[in-house]
Design a protein around this motif. Structure first.
Motif, PDB file in Angstrom:
ATOM      1  N   CYS A 238      -9.769 -35.558   9.906  1.00 30.95           N
ATOM      2  CA  CYS A 238     -10.372 -36.680   9.523  1.00 30.95           C
ATOM      3  C   CYS A 238      -9.242 -37.780   8.858  1.00 30.95           C
ATOM      4  N   GLY A 239      -9.333 -39.020   8.739  1.00 29.89           N
ATOM      5  CA  GLY A 239      -8.065 -39.872   8.370  1.00 29.89           C
ATOM      6  C   GLY A 239      -7.660 -40.091   6.888  1.00 29.89           C
ATOM      7  N   SER A 240      -8.424 -39.555   6.259  1.00 27.29           N
ATOM      8  CA  SER A 240      -8.275 -39.539   4.517  1.00 27.29           C
ATOM      9  C   SER A 240      -8.613 -38.130   4.114  1.00 27.29           C
ATOM     10  N   PRO A 241      -7.369 -37.733   2.815  1.00 25.18           N
ATOM     11  CA  PRO A 241      -7.726 -36.314   2.306  1.00 25.18           C
ATOM     12  C   PRO A 241      -9.221 -36.200   1.823  1.00 25.18           C
ATOM     13  N   SER A 242      -9.624 -35.078   2.122  1.00 22.34           N
ATOM     14  CA  SER A 242     -11.050 -34.897   1.623  1.00 22.34           C
ATOM     15  C   SER A 242     -11.237 -33.516   0.961  1.00 22.34           C
ATOM     16  N   VAL A 243     -10.005 -32.886   0.311  1.00 18.42           N
ATOM     17  CA  VAL A 243     -10.043 -31.728  -0.401  1.00 18.42           C
ATOM     18  C   VAL A 243     -10.995 -31.757  -1.690  1.00 18.42           C
ATOM     19  N   ALA A 244     -11.207 -32.820  -2.222  1.00 19.98           N
ATOM     20  CA  ALA A 244     -12.220 -32.937  -3.380  1.00 19.98           C
ATOM     21  C   ALA A 244     -13.549 -32.802  -2.936  1.00 19.98           C
ATOM     22  N   TRP A 245     -13.923 -33.593  -2.054  1.00 19.47           N
ATOM     23  CA  TRP A 245     -15.288 -33.465  -1.490  1.00 19.47           C
ATOM     24  C   TRP A 245     -15.747 -32.139  -0.820  1.00 19.47           C
ATOM     25  N   LEU A 246     -14.680 -31.376  -0.179  1.00 20.90           N
ATOM     26  CA  LEU A 246     -14.731 -30.115   0.515  1.00 20.90           C
ATOM     27  C   LEU A 246     -15.131 -29.014  -0.794  1.00 20.90           C
ATOM     28  N   ARG A 247     -14.402 -29.018  -1.964  1.00 20.39           N
ATOM     29  CA  ARG A 247     -14.503 -28.223  -2.999  1.00 20.39           C
ATOM     30  C   ARG A 247     -16.084 -28.403  -3.724  1.00 20.39           C
ATOM     31  N   LYS A 248     -16.533 -29.576  -3.520  1.00 24.17           N
ATOM     32  CA  LYS A 248     -17.943 -29.901  -3.750  1.00 24.17           C
ATOM     33  C   LYS A 248     -18.822 -29.243  -2.963  1.00 24.17           C
TER      34      LYS A 248
END
Length: 398
Positions: free
Chosen positions: A124-134
């Motif tokens: 994906c184009g933007s960091p998604s770590v926080a959403w993946l953790r949820k």
């Protein structure tokens, strides 16, 4: 480049391909993408665009976010997170996806690579770590790992791209179907090739470890020497993707987790991505809200416009009537298309107004004086650039 930009660039990380790219960036036209130093263009953006359309070019996608999602629960977790049915995705296949908040507002779009029964790569184009953790809550038998810095990647796009890969020694590459993945031994390691891209043309993406990045560049450019290979930057990418009708964050849509004002984000239906939403699969984030929107219809709909004349409608308001100028929408991206020989745009229009007249208010400059015109627009169903070779297997020889 001003002094502030120059010093900011010195603090950015450099792609494993940077030594080769830096030598070719004659204009020193750099910006940033996810903390990486990144080329806007190398010498001339229009020349780079024509390389994509007439020969082939390389675009560094190393800064794109990449997450390895693996384990027995990986498929179930992704299926709850994204709107598309991941269980239908075969091994060594890629699919385009998006994911939403519980309110059905789009967080981001990207691609999922299925590398094994229980192993995927999400890009994906933007960091998604926080959403993946949820998103992993409740799924204990899986891991999510950020592999962005562990993976160097080049996008190779254009009509000669398949021929160049064959010249490089990937003889079976012509049998790879769109959205397919192939693996090849490469200089003591491995090279993953996916038939994917962001230009609407024939193209591939090449994935290696950072240690093999410069070797890949040198071998690829040696193979492409007689086939017009050239690097291209963000400006040429934006031109090509607009002709193909592809959306871009911060242009066609705002990511839902970054907006402040109410409904300044978007839904898949507003972005004409309703085909990505599968209500036949089990529960996924935003399902209830998206089902209601499907039944009621979205407030806005993203459309492709062919605009009379040659004055680019960048940032224009759209009206239902030339005289009274009642606002019905706005242009998100616009350009004069050298390939389609047309004045094109992507635009958000109020859904009930899609069957009526559309006019664009355009301001332009000529010899230091500004002028205004109101131009008729025609809504188009098909992309402005979609050559048959992008879908053919094997691609036609070039």
């Amino acid at each position: 480049m001003n002094t502030e930009d120059r010093f900011a660039g010195e603090r950015l990380r450099e792609s494993p391909f940077h030594p080769r790219q830096s030598a070719l960036n004659l204009r020193e036209a750099w910006s940033s993408w996810n903390g990486y130093k990144f080329a806007d263009y190398y010498y001339d953006a229009e020349y780079e665009y024509f390389c994509i359309r007439n020969t082939c070019g390389t675009y560094d996608i190393t800064p794109m976010q990449k997450y390895e999602i693996s384990g027995p629960d990986a498929e179930a977790m992704l299926n709850r997170m994204v709107t598309r049915d991941v269980s239908k995705l075969g091994i060594n296949r890629v699919t385009y996806v998006c994911w939403c908040t519980d309110e059905g507002r789009m967080i981001d779009d990207g691609t999922i690579f299925r590398l094994a029964d229980d192993r995927f790569m999400l890009t994906c184009g933007s960091p998604s770590v926080a959403w993946l953790r949820k998103s992993v809550l409740g799924f204990d038998q899986m891991t999510v790992r950020d592999v962005t810095d562990e993976t160097a990647a080049l996008s190779l796009q254009g009509p000669t791209s398949c021929t160049v890969l064959q010249q490089m020694g990937l003889e079976d590459i012509a049998t790879l179907k769109p959205f397919g993945i192939a693996h090849f031994p490469f200089h003591g390691g491995s090279l993953m090739v996916s038939r994917t891209g962001f230009t609407g043309d024939l193209g591939y993406e090449l994935w290696v470890t950072p240690e093999l990045a410069l070797t890949l560049w040198d071998v690829l450019y040696a193979a492409g020497e007689n086939y017009g290979i050239h690097p291209y930057g963000e400006t040429a990418t934006n031109m090509a993707r607009l002709e193909a009708g592809f959306i871009m964050p911060d242009m066609e849509f705002n990511e839902a987790l970054k907006t402040v004002h109410f409904e300044h984000d978007h839904t898949p239906y507003e972005l004409s991505l309703g085909w990505l939403v599968d209500f036949k699969k089990p529960h996924f984030n935003g399902r209830k809200a998206l089902l209601a929107e499907k039944q009621q219809g979205p407030h806005y709909t993203l459309v492709k416009l062919d605009i009379e004349g040659n004055k680019v409608a960048d940032g224009s308001w759209l009206y239902s009537d030339k005289a009274c100028r009642k606002k019905i929408g706005y242009v998100t991206s616009a350009m004069w298309s050298p390939s389609a020989k047309a004045n094109i745009a992507l635009a958000m229009i109020e859904t009930p107004r899609l069957n009526g007249s559309v006019w664009a208010e355009i301001y332009y400059e000529k010899e230091l004086r500004y002028y205004e015109k109101v131009a008729r627009c025609e809504i188009k169903d098909q992309p402005f650039w979609a050559p048959a070779r992008a879908r053919q297997t094997p691609p036609p020889p070039f």
